[in-house]
Design a protein around this motif. Structure first.
Motif, mmCIF file in Angstrom:
data_model
loop_
_atom_site.group_PDB
_atom_site.id
_atom_site.type_symbol
_atom_site.label_atom_id
_atom_site.label_comp_id
_atom_site.label_asym_id
_atom_site.label_seq_id
_atom_site.Cartn_x
_atom_site.Cartn_y
_atom_site.Cartn_z
ATOM 1 N N GLU A 1 0.827 -1.205 0.000
ATOM 2 C CA GLU A 1 0.000 0.000 0.000
ATOM 3 C C GLU A 1 0.869 1.266 0.000
ATOM 4 O O GLU A 1 0.600 2.222 -0.732
ATOM 5 N N HIS A 2 1.924 1.247 0.813
ATOM 6 C CA HIS A 2 2.843 2.398 0.870
ATOM 7 C C HIS A 2 3.525 2.617 -0.478
ATOM 8 O O HIS A 2 3.564 3.742 -0.984
ATOM 9 N N ALA A 3 4.050 1.563 -1.069
ATOM 10 C CA ALA A 3 4.717 1.680 -2.372
ATOM 11 C C ALA A 3 3.745 2.181 -3.435
ATOM 12 O O ALA A 3 4.107 3.026 -4.267
ATOM 13 N N THR A 4 2.530 1.679 -3.403
ATOM 14 C CA THR A 4 1.508 2.121 -4.359
ATOM 15 C C THR A 4 1.243 3.614 -4.198
ATOM 16 O O THR A 4 1.196 4.356 -5.190
ATOM 17 N N SER A 5 1.100 4.073 -2.954
ATOM 18 C CA SER A 5 0.805 5.491 -2.714
ATOM 19 C C SER A 5 1.952 6.394 -3.147
ATOM 20 O O SER A 5 1.748 7.576 -3.418
ATOM 21 N N MET A 6 3.162 5.842 -3.211
ATOM 22 C CA MET A 6 4.335 6.614 -3.624
ATOM 23 C C MET A 6 4.608 6.491 -5.126
ATOM 24 O O MET A 6 5.608 6.986 -5.611
ATOM 25 N N GLY A 7 3.726 5.787 -5.850
ATOM 26 C CA GLY A 7 3.849 5.694 -7.304
ATOM 27 C C GLY A 7 4.740 4.584 -7.824
ATOM 28 O O GLY A 7 5.112 4.598 -9.005
ATOM 29 N N ALA A 8 5.075 3.623 -6.987
ATOM 30 C CA ALA A 8 5.930 2.511 -7.441
ATOM 31 C C ALA A 8 5.199 1.688 -8.499
ATOM 32 O O ALA A 8 4.023 1.384 -8.344
ATOM 33 N N PRO A 9 5.894 1.303 -9.578
ATOM 34 C CA PRO A 9 5.259 0.481 -10.607
ATOM 35 C C PRO A 9 5.179 -0.999 -10.222
ATOM 36 O O PRO A 9 4.338 -1.730 -10.730
ATOM 37 N N ALA A 10 6.064 -1.423 -9.325
ATOM 38 C CA ALA A 10 6.104 -2.835 -8.927
ATOM 39 C C ALA A 10 6.856 -2.953 -7.605
ATOM 40 O O ALA A 10 7.632 -2.073 -7.241
ATOM 41 N N VAL A 11 6.616 -4.058 -6.910
ATOM 42 C CA VAL A 11 7.318 -4.368 -5.671
ATOM 43 C C VAL A 11 7.936 -5.746 -5.818
ATOM 44 O O VAL A 11 7.296 -6.670 -6.322
ATOM 45 N N GLU A 12 9.190 -5.865 -5.402
ATOM 46 C CA GLU A 12 9.891 -7.147 -5.392
ATOM 47 C C GLU A 12 10.191 -7.562 -3.961
ATOM 48 O O GLU A 12 10.337 -6.731 -3.081
ATOM 49 N N GLY A 13 10.314 -8.872 -3.776
ATOM 50 C CA GLY A 13 10.802 -9.435 -2.530
ATOM 51 C C GLY A 13 11.808 -10.515 -2.876
ATOM 52 O O GLY A 13 11.893 -10.942 -4.038
ATOM 53 N N TYR A 14 12.540 -10.970 -1.887
ATOM 54 C CA TYR A 14 13.606 -11.953 -2.110
ATOM 55 C C TYR A 14 13.512 -13.039 -1.035
ATOM 56 O O TYR A 14 14.451 -13.303 -0.298
ATOM 57 N N PRO A 15 12.331 -13.682 -0.949
ATOM 58 C CA PRO A 15 12.065 -14.616 0.139
ATOM 59 C C PRO A 15 12.703 -15.984 -0.053
ATOM 60 O O PRO A 15 13.159 -16.342 -1.137
ATOM 61 N N VAL A 16 12.651 -16.732 1.023
ATOM 62 C CA VAL A 16 13.157 -18.098 1.050
ATOM 63 C C VAL A 16 12.002 -19.048 0.720
ATOM 64 O O VAL A 16 10.841 -18.749 1.005
ATOM 65 N N ASP A 17 12.324 -20.155 0.091
ATOM 66 C CA ASP A 17 11.324 -21.187 -0.210
ATOM 67 C C ASP A 17 11.653 -22.439 0.588
ATOM 68 O O ASP A 17 12.501 -23.235 0.188
ATOM 69 N N PRO A 18 10.977 -22.625 1.732
ATOM 70 C CA PRO A 18 11.282 -23.794 2.564
ATOM 71 C C PRO A 18 10.716 -25.097 2.016
ATOM 72 O O PRO A 18 10.870 -26.148 2.642
ATOM 73 N N GLY A 19 10.082 -25.044 0.835
ATOM 74 C CA GLY A 19 9.592 -26.261 0.199
ATOM 75 C C GLY A 19 8.553 -27.013 1.008
ATOM 76 O O GLY A 19 8.579 -28.227 1.075
ATOM 77 N N GLY A 20 7.655 -26.301 1.644
ATOM 78 C CA GLY A 20 6.623 -26.937 2.442
ATOM 79 C C GLY A 20 7.048 -27.219 3.872
ATOM 80 O O GLY A 20 6.230 -27.560 4.712
ATOM 81 N N GLY A 21 8.324 -27.088 4.148
ATOM 82 C CA GLY A 21 8.818 -27.284 5.512
ATOM 83 C C GLY A 21 8.849 -25.971 6.266
ATOM 84 O O GLY A 21 8.304 -24.966 5.829
ATOM 85 N N ARG A 22 9.496 -25.997 7.386
ATOM 86 C CA ARG A 22 9.640 -24.794 8.206
ATOM 87 C C ARG A 22 11.044 -24.225 8.013
ATOM 88 O O ARG A 22 11.957 -24.943 7.645
ATOM 89 N N ILE A 23 11.148 -22.957 8.289
ATOM 90 C CA ILE A 23 12.441 -22.288 8.201
ATOM 91 C C ILE A 23 12.726 -21.658 9.564
ATOM 92 O O ILE A 23 11.803 -21.209 10.237
ATOM 93 N N ASP A 24 13.976 -21.663 9.973
ATOM 94 C CA ASP A 24 14.295 -21.089 11.276
ATOM 95 C C ASP A 24 14.066 -19.579 11.250
ATOM 96 O O ASP A 24 14.116 -18.930 10.215
ATOM 97 N N GLN A 25 13.824 -19.035 12.426
ATOM 98 C CA GLN A 25 13.488 -17.623 12.571
ATOM 99 C C GLN A 25 14.555 -16.705 12.002
ATOM 100 O O GLN A 25 14.259 -15.709 11.344
ATOM 101 N N THR A 26 15.804 -17.034 12.202
ATOM 102 C CA THR A 26 16.891 -16.196 11.709
ATOM 103 C C THR A 26 16.901 -16.142 10.187
ATOM 104 O O THR A 26 17.118 -15.087 9.601
#
Length: 156
Positions: A93-118
């Motif tokens: 919502e913030h990026a949209t209000s500032m006129g951003a054309p797109a938002v990217e993220g760089y998340p981890v894919d735990p493959g259906g499992g869990r990932i540690d908090q760190t």
């Protein structure tokens, strides 16, 4: 701050963050629970994140004006309340209000499992996909032994 400028010492990081907070578009969004800050999501134009611009592990797509979600922090005592979902909605919502054309993220894919908090501070692919992001390209980076992806959501 590591994505913005990893060369700063702690006093330098604090000073730099204060400066970001005093200017637009700001360094991110906060989540509150009963008036208390419970979480944070870093979102800003990708060009302001030196480590992303120079990354050898995170591939560049069409970076023209794209904004980047680089991390989430949820305070102890507020975890498992779905705040990462609220923060991601607020970040988009913030990026949209500032006129951003797109938002990217760089998340981890735990493959259906869990990932540690760190390792999960970057979010999971499932979190981003639940909010309309699509996988663009797998990175060469890993977190907690799991692969990371570039995910993107085009804004209108």
């Amino acid at each position: 701050m590591v994505y913005r400028d990893s060369s700063l010492d702690m006093p330098g990081r604090i000073s730099h963050m204060r400066g970001l907070c005093e200017s637009e578009p700001g360094p991110g969004v906060l989540a509150y629970v009963d008036g208390e800050v419970a979480g944070w999501c870093s979102i800003a134009p990708k060009a302001t994140h030196r480590a992303l611009v120079n990354s050898r592990t995170i591939p560049h797509v069409d970076d023209e004006g794209v904004w980047s979600v680089v991390c989430f922090v949820i305070r102890p005592g507020f975890r498992r309340l779905g705040l990462m979902h609220r923060l991601l909605d607020g970040a988009v919502e913030h990026a949209t209000s500032m006129g951003a054309p797109a938002v990217e993220g760089y998340p981890v894919d735990p493959g259906g499992g869990r990932i540690d908090q760190t390792s999960g501070y970057v979010g999971t692919v499932g979190l981003f996909e639940a909010h309309g992001f699509g996988r663009v390209q797998q990175t060469t980076g890993r977190r907690g032994g799991a692969p990371r992806w570039v995910v993107r959501r085009t804004l209108s």
